[in-house]
Design an enzyme around this catalytic site. Structure first.
Site, short mmCIF file in Angstrom:
data_model
loop_
_atom_site.label_atom_id
_atom_site.label_comp_id
_atom_site.label_asym_id
_atom_site.label_seq_id
_atom_site.Cartn_x
_atom_site.Cartn_y
_atom_site.Cartn_z
N ARG A 1 0.62 -1.40 0.36
CA ARG A 1 -0.15 0.25 -0.10
C ARG A 1 0.80 1.64 0.09
NH1 ARG A 1 1.67 2.97 4.42
NH2 ARG A 1 1.18 2.94 6.64
N CYS B 1 1.08 10.93 8.66
CA CYS B 1 2.26 11.20 9.80
C CYS B 1 3.69 11.60 9.20
CB CYS B 1 2.07 9.60 10.03
SG CYS B 1 2.99 8.42 10.65
N GLU C 1 -1.11 -2.48 12.88
CA GLU C 1 -0.62 -1.62 13.70
C GLU C 1 -1.35 -2.14 15.39
OE1 GLU C 1 -0.59 2.04 13.09
OE2 GLU C 1 1.22 2.64 13.53
N ARG D 1 4.13 0.81 2.42
CA ARG D 1 4.05 -0.22 3.08
C ARG D 1 3.97 -1.37 2.76
NH1 ARG D 1 2.62 -3.61 7.60
NH2 ARG D 1 0.99 -3.37 7.29
N THR E 1 6.15 9.36 9.46
CA THR E 1 6.32 7.48 9.05
C THR E 1 6.51 7.07 7.47
OG1 THR E 1 4.36 6.16 10.22
CG2 THR E 1 6.92 7.35 11.59
N GLU F 1 -6.28 7.99 7.19
CA GLU F 1 -5.25 8.44 7.42
C GLU F 1 -5.24 9.35 6.37
OE1 GLU F 1 -2.99 6.07 9.99
OE2 GLU F 1 -1.02 8.09 9.88
N ARG G 1 -5.20 5.30 0.89
CA ARG G 1 -4.54 4.68 0.95
C ARG G 1 -5.08 3.64 -0.42
NH1 ARG G 1 -1.69 3.79 6.23
NH2 ARG G 1 -1.48 5.79 7.02
N ARG H 1 4.41 -6.00 13.22
CA ARG H 1 2.86 -5.84 14.01
C ARG H 1 2.26 -7.64 13.94
NH1 ARG H 1 0.98 -0.35 9.93
NH2 ARG H 1 3.17 0.52 10.45
P1 ADP Z 1 -1.17 -0.03 6.94
O1 ADP Z 1 -0.46 -0.77 6.31
O2 ADP Z 1 -2.43 0.99 6.44
O3 ADP Z 1 -0.13 1.40 7.29
P2 ADP Z 1 -2.54 -1.21 8.89
O4 ADP Z 1 -1.11 -2.15 9.36
O5 ADP Z 1 -3.44 -0.78 10.64
O6 ADP Z 1 -2.05 -0.03 8.54
O7 ADP Z 1 -3.03 -2.56 8.52
C1 ADP Z 1 -4.13 -2.10 7.64
C2 ADP Z 1 -4.94 -3.83 7.20
O8 ADP Z 1 -3.98 -4.21 6.23
C3 ADP Z 1 -5.03 -4.25 8.97
O9 ADP Z 1 -6.67 -4.78 8.20
C4 ADP Z 1 -3.79 -5.60 7.92
O10 ADP Z 1 -4.41 -6.78 9.01
C5 ADP Z 1 -3.82 -5.95 6.88
N1 ADP Z 1 -2.64 -6.39 6.15
C6 ADP Z 1 -1.71 -5.85 6.43
N2 ADP Z 1 -0.73 -6.47 5.62
C7 ADP Z 1 -1.33 -7.72 5.46
C8 ADP Z 1 -1.23 -8.69 4.30
N3 ADP Z 1 0.06 -9.60 4.28
N4 ADP Z 1 -2.09 -9.35 4.19
C9 ADP Z 1 -3.88 -9.83 4.54
N5 ADP Z 1 -3.61 -8.52 5.61
C10 ADP Z 1 -2.83 -7.35 5.99
N1 DAR Z 2 0.44 5.42 16.11
C1 DAR Z 2 1.45 7.01 16.59
C2 DAR Z 2 2.17 7.22 15.00
C3 DAR Z 2 3.14 5.77 14.17
C4 DAR Z 2 3.36 5.23 13.31
N2 DAR Z 2 1.62 4.82 12.53
C5 DAR Z 2 0.74 5.13 11.74
N3 DAR Z 2 1.17 6.56 11.71
N4 DAR Z 2 -0.16 4.72 11.50
C6 DAR Z 2 2.81 6.90 17.46
O1 DAR Z 2 3.25 7.82 17.95
O2 DAR Z 2 2.71 5.98 17.46
#
Ligand code: ADP
Ligand code: DAR
Length: 340
Positions: free
Chosen positions: A110, A255, A297, A264, A257, A209, A213, A292
Site C-alpha cells: 500500500r 504521519c 498496527e 508499506r 513515518t 489516515e 490509501r 505487526r
Molecule cells: P497500514 O498498512 O495501512 O499502515 P495497518 O498496519 O493497520 O495499516 O494494516 C491495515 C490492514 O491491512 C489490517 O487489517 C491488516 O491486517 C491488513 N494487512 C496488512 N498486511 C497484510 C497482509 N500481508 N495480508 C493481509 N492483510 C494485511
Molecule cells: N501510533 C502513532 C503513529 C505511529 C505510526 N503509525 C501510523 N502513522 N499509523 C504513534 O506515534 O505511535
C-alpha cells in the site's frame, strides 16, 4: 523488574531550543505546535507522537519534524535530502521467492497519498473531506477495466458488512486513540469510504489516515503480482488527481513515518519457531523490517502469524523498499527453517 517506558520520538526531540524556536509559529491555515504534538502529549505511549495537519507544517515546524524524520527513516543529512523515486520492476528482482512463498498466507502493498492543495487529514474541514472524497471517487471511476470496481461510502455500509470487511483485512477500523487525538477522526464517518475492484485484489481507502490509501492485496506470496498491480494503479489514479509531493520528502502524509514512498509492503508470514525462540524482533530490526500483529498496527499475532513489512519509506526508492522486504523475508524463512 523496572521496564523502561519507551520514549516517543516527540519526547526525545522536543528540546527547550525547539520549544522556544517554534512556540509562536503558525502555518497559513493557523496550525500551531499544539496541533502538531497533541497526539503524543495525550498518548505518552506513542512511538512517534506527531502528525502534520497540513503540508506547510513540515516547513514551519521543521525544527521538530526534521530530527524525528531523520531518526525514524535512518537518514544522516535530512536537511539536504533529495528523496529518490523508482517504481521500475527489473527482471529477477524477486529471485529466490520460493524460499518464503509457502510460508506466506497473504501479501499486501500500500501507499498513502494526499491531494495537493488540501489540508492533511488531521487538519481538514468537513467541506474539504467531502470535496476530496468527490474528486477521488471521480478519479476511481476512470480506472481501466482490470482495476474497475465499486465505491462504498462508509456511512452506507451496515455494521455486519463493515465488521466482515475489517475481519478480512480489507476495510480500515475506526481511527485509534492516537488518530483521535490528532483530529483525524473528526466528522466520522462523513467523507470516508472504500473502493473495491471487481476481483477484490485492488482497494482504495478514502480519508482514513491519508486522503487515499492505495492497496494491492492477494492471498499467497506472489510479491511481483501484488507490487505490479499497485504500481499500475498509482499511475492510473495520478493521471486524474495531483498528489502532494516535494523533492526533499517525496509524497507527503499526515504521519512522518509515511513520507517519501509512503509505501508499506507486507507479508502475513508463519514464523512460529522464530516466535518461540524470542529472536523475531531482533532479526526484524537487523533486516530493517517492522513486525505487526495480524490486524495491523497495535494488534497481536495469532498462531505464530506476523505482519512483516519494510520499516523505512523515505530516502530510498520504491524498488529498494520492496526488494528490501523480499530479501528480508528470504532470510527470515531461512532462520525459521533452522529453528524448526
Ligand atoms: P497500514 O498498512 O495501512 O499502515 P495497518 O498496519 O493497520 O495499516 O494494516 C491495515 C490492514 O491491512 C489490517 O487489517 C491488516 O491486517 C491488513 N494487512 C496488512 N498486511 C497484510 C497482509 N500481508 N495480508 C493481509 N492483510 C494485511
Ligand atoms: N501510533 C502513532 C503513529 C505511529 C505510526 N503509525 C501510523 N502513522 N499509523 C504513534 O506515534 O505511535
Amino acid at each position: 523488574m523496572h521496564m523502561p517506558v519507551k520514549q516517543s520520538l516527540l519526547a526525545k526531540h522536543f528540546t527547550e531550543d525547539v520549544a522556544s524556536e517554534l512556540r509562536r509559529a503558525k502555518t497559513n491555515r493557523g496550525f500551531s505546535l499544539d496541533d502538531i504534538t497533541r497526539s503524543g502529549v495525550e498518548n505518552p505511549d506513542s512511538s512517534i507522537g506527531v502528525y502534520a495537519p497540513d503540508a506547510e507544517s513540515y516547513e514551519v515546524f521543521w525544527g521538530l519534524f526534521g530530527p524525528i524524520i531523520a531518526e525514524y527513516h535512518n537518514i544522516e543529512n535530512v536537511d539536504s535530502l533529495a528523496h529518490p523515486q523508482d517504481m521500475t520492476i527489473k527482471p529477477g528482482q524477486f529471485t529466490g521467492a520460493e524460499l518464503y512463498r509457502d510460508r506466506v498466507i497473504s501479501t499486501r502493498a500500500r501507499v498513502g497519498r494526499n491531494l495537493d492543495g488540501f489540508a492533511l487529514t488531521p487538519g481538514m474541514s468537513l467541506d474539504e473531506r467531502l470535496e476530496v472524497e468527490r474528486r477521488v471517487v471521480d478519479a476511481l471511476s476512470k480506472l481501466p477495466d482490470d482495476l474497475a470496481g465499486t465505491y462504498h461510502s462508509l456511512a452506507d455500509l451496515d455494521e455486519e458488512t463493515r465488521n466482515k470487511l475489517i475481519e478480512d483485512h480489507v476495510l480500515f477500523k475506526q481511527g485509534d486513540r492516537f488518530l483521535e487525538s490528532a483530529g483525524v477522526n473528526r466528522d466520522w464517518p462523513a467523507g470516508r469510504g472504500i473502493f473495491l475492484s471487481n476481483d477484490k485484489k485492488f482497494i482504495v481507502w478514502v480519508n482514513e489516515e491519508d486522503h487515499l490509501r492505495i492497496i494491492s492485496l492477494e492471498q499467497g506470496g506472489d510479491l511481483l503480482s501484488v507490487y505490479s498491480r499497485l504500481v499500475r494503479a498509482i499511475s492510473e489514479i495520478e493521471k486524474n488527481v495531483p498528489f502532494a509531493y516535494t523533492q526533499q520528502l517525496g509524497y507527503l502524509s499526515s504521519c512522518p513515518t509515511n513520507l517519501g514512498t509512503a509505501m508499506r509492503a507486507s507479508f502475513h508470514m508463519k514464523l512460529p519457531a522464530l516466535e518461540k525462540s524470542g529472536e523475531l524482533d531482533d532479526f526484524a530490526k537487523l533486516l530493517g523490517l517492522s513486525v505487526r500483529g495480524i490486524h495491523g498496527e497495535h494488534s497481536e499475532s495469532v498462531g505464530g502469524v506476523y505482519d512483516i513489512s519494510n520499516k523505512r519509506r523515505l530516502g530510498l526508492s520504491e524498488r529498494d523498499a520492496i526488494v528490501g522486504l523480499h530479501v528480508g523475508a528470504r532470510r527470515l524463512a531461512t532462520e525459521e527453517e533452522l529453528r524448526k
